[in-house]
Write an enzyme that holds these catalytic residues in place. Structure first.
Site, mmCIF file in Angstrom:
data_model
loop_
_atom_site.group_PDB
_atom_site.id
_atom_site.type_symbol
_atom_site.label_atom_id
_atom_site.label_comp_id
_atom_site.label_asym_id
_atom_site.label_seq_id
_atom_site.Cartn_x
_atom_site.Cartn_y
_atom_site.Cartn_z
ATOM 1 C CG ASP A 44 0.136 -11.632 -27.336
ATOM 2 O OD1 ASP A 44 -0.379 -12.124 -26.710
ATOM 3 O OD2 ASP A 44 -0.730 -10.616 -28.115
ATOM 4 N N GLY A 60 -6.070 -7.282 -27.648
ATOM 5 C CA GLY A 60 -4.700 -7.615 -27.020
ATOM 6 C C GLY A 60 -3.580 -7.338 -28.093
ATOM 7 C CG ASP A 61 -3.621 -8.611 -31.917
ATOM 8 O OD1 ASP A 61 -3.124 -9.455 -31.225
ATOM 9 O OD2 ASP A 61 -4.589 -8.636 -32.748
ATOM 10 C CD GLU A 69 -3.488 -16.139 -24.660
ATOM 11 O OE1 GLU A 69 -3.868 -15.966 -26.069
ATOM 12 O OE2 GLU A 69 -2.929 -15.029 -24.268
ATOM 13 N N PRO A 124 -19.473 -3.097 -23.219
ATOM 14 C CG PRO A 124 -21.264 -1.904 -23.715
ATOM 15 C CD PRO A 124 -20.188 -1.775 -23.196
#
Length: 346
Positions: A112, A242-243, A147, A235
């Site tokens: 990642d 992401g982890d 990324e 919201p």
């Protein structure tokens, strides 16, 4: 239930769930033993007004890896690496990845490349070339849209640019599996989706894209198998998403199945479970007292740092409270886009 050991090398916070703390518990729920090496030791994540702690030096990382090896403890079947703050520390992790992949050809390595989002780097710029050098070591990478642009030097502005970036990652950098974990569902991305996958409110959705290099690698011009799925935006600001997604993706990835199905199946489970955890977290945050739900206001937050702290505290991922979500199968599937390469040629 799965089995095996996963070595997780990423950030650590005392309070909350980002980095290794967002990854270890979900992977343990899936049946894995998880060995954890911390690249930083912070009080809390950077979204709070204040944080304290230290970064693990490259020398300290190497000492940990070497000591594990001397004690015959460095034998993972899977490797997960996440946030690493600078090039020196990342180079130490690169050395570990080189060693493990050379010694075990069956190692599944999820890289990642945590560098930034929304057009902004939040690590030192010198990590970028090191990450590029590490790409051929990986089995799967999980960059977000920004990324991908950073790794490839290709701006994602149209379908052709997306396919050029995927080709560069697969061919130039030799990455077998690419997952663009999240990218805003812009009109050009929506147009590439089948009608039943296009939401009516495109601006309120993110897109997840998987791309797997085909088995023989001999196809000219290059083609990959691409799947996609949309997910509604929730919201507010959340950290560790992401982890969590990367950990679940690695945990559900089955390298014994055909590459064209292994990745989308794992991504489907990771995407559905991550969104369900976020939904539960949002529901909890809305049950808190009003002073813990105050909207973002830079000036007011600066005057009273606890205003931001209370808001962030109420949005920490509800992982322990989501044991059912983490262990039950989710049914939403990734959708294959079989003609996408031909469309781009016309």
């Amino acid at each position: 239930m799965n089995s095996g050991r996963i070595l997780s090398v990423q950030s650590h916070v005392a309070y909350g769930y980002v980095g290794g703390k967002a990854a270890a518990f979900p992977l343990q729920c899936l049946g894995y033993d998880v060995d954890v090496v911390n690249t930083v030791h912070y009080s809390n994540h950077a979204g709070y007004a204040r944080a304290g702690g230290t970064k693990t030096t490259a020398a300290e990382l190497r000492e940990i890896f070497e000591s594990m090896e001397r004690n015959e403890l460095l034998n993972p079947s899977r490797l997960l690496t996440g946030y690493i703050p600078n090039a020196e520390a990342l180079s130490a992790v690169k050395g570990l990845a080189e060693k493990l992949t050379s010694e075990n050809s069956n190692l599944t390595y999820l890289l990642d490349p945590v560098m930034g989002d929304s057009g902004r780097l939040y690590v030192a710029a010198d990590v970028v070339p090191v990450y590029r050098d590490m790409l051929p070591l990986s089995t799967i990478i999980t960059p977000n849209g920004f990324e991908v642009e950073t790794l490839t030097n290709i701006s994602l502005t149209c379908l052709d640019s997306l396919l050029q970036a995927l080709t560069k990652l697969h061919v130039t950098h030799r990455v077998p599996h690419v997952v663009i974990s999240s990218i805003s569902l812009q009109p050009w991305l929506a147009r590439m989706l089948p009608p039943d996958l296009r939401p009516t409110d495109e601006a309120d959705h993110l897109l997840c894209i998987t791309s797997s290099r085909r088995d023989d690698g001999s196809e000219t011009p290059f083609r990959s198998t691409i799947h996609a799925q949309t997910v509604p935006l929730l919201p507010g600001y959340f950290s560790g998403v992401g982890d969590l997604f990367s950990a679940l993706l690695l945990g559900h990835f089955d390298p014994s199945t055909p590459p064209s199905t292994a990745l989308p199946r794992a991504a489907a489970q990771a995407l559905a479970r991550t969104h369900a955890v976020l939904s539960r977290t949002l529901e909890f945050s809305r049950s808190l007292p009003e002073e813990e739900q105050l909207p973002s206001d830079d000036e007011k937050d600066k005057q009273n740092p606890l205003r931001k702290t209370r808001r962030m505290r109420g949005r920490e991922l509800r992982l322990v409270q989501s044991l059912d979500i983490l262990t039950e199968k989710r049914d939403r599937e990734m959708v294959e886009l079989p003609g996408i390469w031909d469309v781009s040629m016309n």
